[in-house]
Design a protein around this motif. Structure first.
Motif, PDB file in Angstrom:
ATOM      1  N   GLN A  95       0.833  -1.204   0.000  1.00 59.19           N
ATOM      2  CA  GLN A  95       0.000   0.000   0.000  1.00 59.19           C
ATOM      3  C   GLN A  95       0.872   1.260   0.000  1.00 59.19           C
ATOM      4  O   GLN A  95       0.583   2.227  -0.719  1.00 59.19           O
ATOM      5  CB  GLN A  95      -0.948  -0.028   1.194  1.00 59.19           C
ATOM      6  N   THR A 153       2.351   1.798  -3.424  1.00 54.82           N
ATOM      7  CA  THR A 153       1.362   2.336  -4.353  1.00 54.82           C
ATOM      8  C   THR A 153       1.173   3.837  -4.146  1.00 54.82           C
ATOM      9  O   THR A 153       1.108   4.606  -5.111  1.00 54.82           O
ATOM     10  CB  THR A 153       0.012   1.608  -4.192  1.00 54.82           C
ATOM     11  N   GLN A 154       1.106   4.265  -2.891  1.00 53.24           N
ATOM     12  CA  GLN A 154       0.973   5.698  -2.604  1.00 53.24           C
ATOM     13  C   GLN A 154       2.134   6.486  -3.199  1.00 53.24           C
ATOM     14  O   GLN A 154       1.928   7.511  -3.859  1.00 53.24           O
ATOM     15  CB  GLN A 154       0.908   5.939  -1.095  1.00 53.24           C
ATOM     16  N   LYS A 193       2.089   6.430  -7.148  1.00 54.15           N
ATOM     17  CA  LYS A 193       1.075   7.315  -7.732  1.00 54.15           C
ATOM     18  C   LYS A 193       1.521   8.770  -7.717  1.00 54.15           C
ATOM     19  O   LYS A 193       1.166   9.543  -8.606  1.00 54.15           O
ATOM     20  CB  LYS A 193      -0.260   7.152  -7.005  1.00 54.15           C
ATOM     21  N   LEU A 235      -2.429  -3.165  -4.931  1.00 55.15           N
ATOM     22  CA  LEU A 235      -1.825  -2.099  -5.718  1.00 55.15           C
ATOM     23  C   LEU A 235      -2.863  -1.158  -6.312  1.00 55.15           C
ATOM     24  O   LEU A 235      -2.530  -0.287  -7.102  1.00 55.15           O
ATOM     25  CB  LEU A 235      -0.918  -2.694  -6.793  1.00 55.15           C
ATOM     26  N   ASP A 236      -4.118  -1.333  -5.926  1.00 55.37           N
ATOM     27  CA  ASP A 236      -5.182  -0.382  -6.227  1.00 55.37           C
ATOM     28  C   ASP A 236      -5.223   0.020  -7.706  1.00 55.37           C
ATOM     29  O   ASP A 236      -5.338   1.188  -8.038  1.00 55.37           O
ATOM     30  CB  ASP A 236      -5.022   0.852  -5.325  1.00 55.37           C
ATOM     31  N   TYR A 265      -2.905   0.161  -9.892  1.00 51.09           N
ATOM     32  CA  TYR A 265      -1.690   0.750 -10.451  1.00 51.09           C
ATOM     33  C   TYR A 265      -1.111  -0.219 -11.477  1.00 51.09           C
ATOM     34  O   TYR A 265      -0.999  -1.412 -11.219  1.00 51.09           O
ATOM     35  CB  TYR A 265      -0.675   1.040  -9.332  1.00 51.09           C
ATOM     36  N   VAL A 281       3.734  -2.081 -12.970  1.00 50.37           N
ATOM     37  CA  VAL A 281       4.173  -3.059 -11.977  1.00 50.37           C
ATOM     38  C   VAL A 281       4.728  -4.299 -12.671  1.00 50.37           C
ATOM     39  O   VAL A 281       4.203  -4.730 -13.696  1.00 50.37           O
ATOM     40  CB  VAL A 281       2.989  -3.509 -11.074  1.00 50.37           C
TER      41      VAL A 281
END
Length: 143
Positions: free
Chosen positions: A22, A25-26, A29, A78-79, A81, A84
């Motif tokens: 998480q 990912t933040q 982004k 990874l919401d 994203y 990757v």
């Protein structure tokens, strides 16, 4: 030049590994960085489990399959994203990760403290501690 182009995220099956994904990912982004999610099949554990049993490559495959499932599960954290990649490696996690990090020099490594491995370093975990002392890339430890 971007502040961060590449993020390595070594994972195991611990809750803190989910948190490290998480955090990666933040950061990605915000920066557009590529995330590389890595799981190392710990052959030390695999071979220890084989003591007293017949050596069977199928048994090693079981560990590899579990590692692949873990990497697939990681995508959920990874919401969406998309920049990757996923890598399944084999060997001693500390040494394999240090070698890869030193060879590829990611901008940051985001790793869980105190995962599921043996706790030789009570405060941060043995793999994280090894990477702190044997690599030059910045290490962010998530707890």
């Amino acid at each position: 030049m971007a502040i961060c182009n590449s993020i390595f995220v070594p994972i195991d099956s611990s809750e803190n590994s989910d948190k490290s994904l998480q955090k990666a990912t933040q950061l990605a982004k915000l920066t557009g960085a590529k995330i590389t999610v890595i799981h190392v099949v710990d052959l030390n554990v695999a071979f220890s489990a084989l003591r007293g049993a017949d050596f069977n490559l199928h048994f090693i495959e079981t560990f590899e399959n579990a590692g692949n499932e873990l990497l697939q599960k990681a995508a959920g954290y990874l919401d969406g994203y998309e920049n990757v990649s996923y890598e399944l490696l084999k060997g001693d996690p500390s040494h394999v990760l240090a070698k890869k990090i030193n060879a590829e020099k990611p901008d940051v490594v985001i790793i869980a403290g105190r995962g599921k491995g043996q706790i030789s370093q009570i405060l941060i975990g043995s793999v994280a501690h090894y990477l702190l002392t044997h690599t030059e890339s910045p290490i962010l430890i998530v707890r």
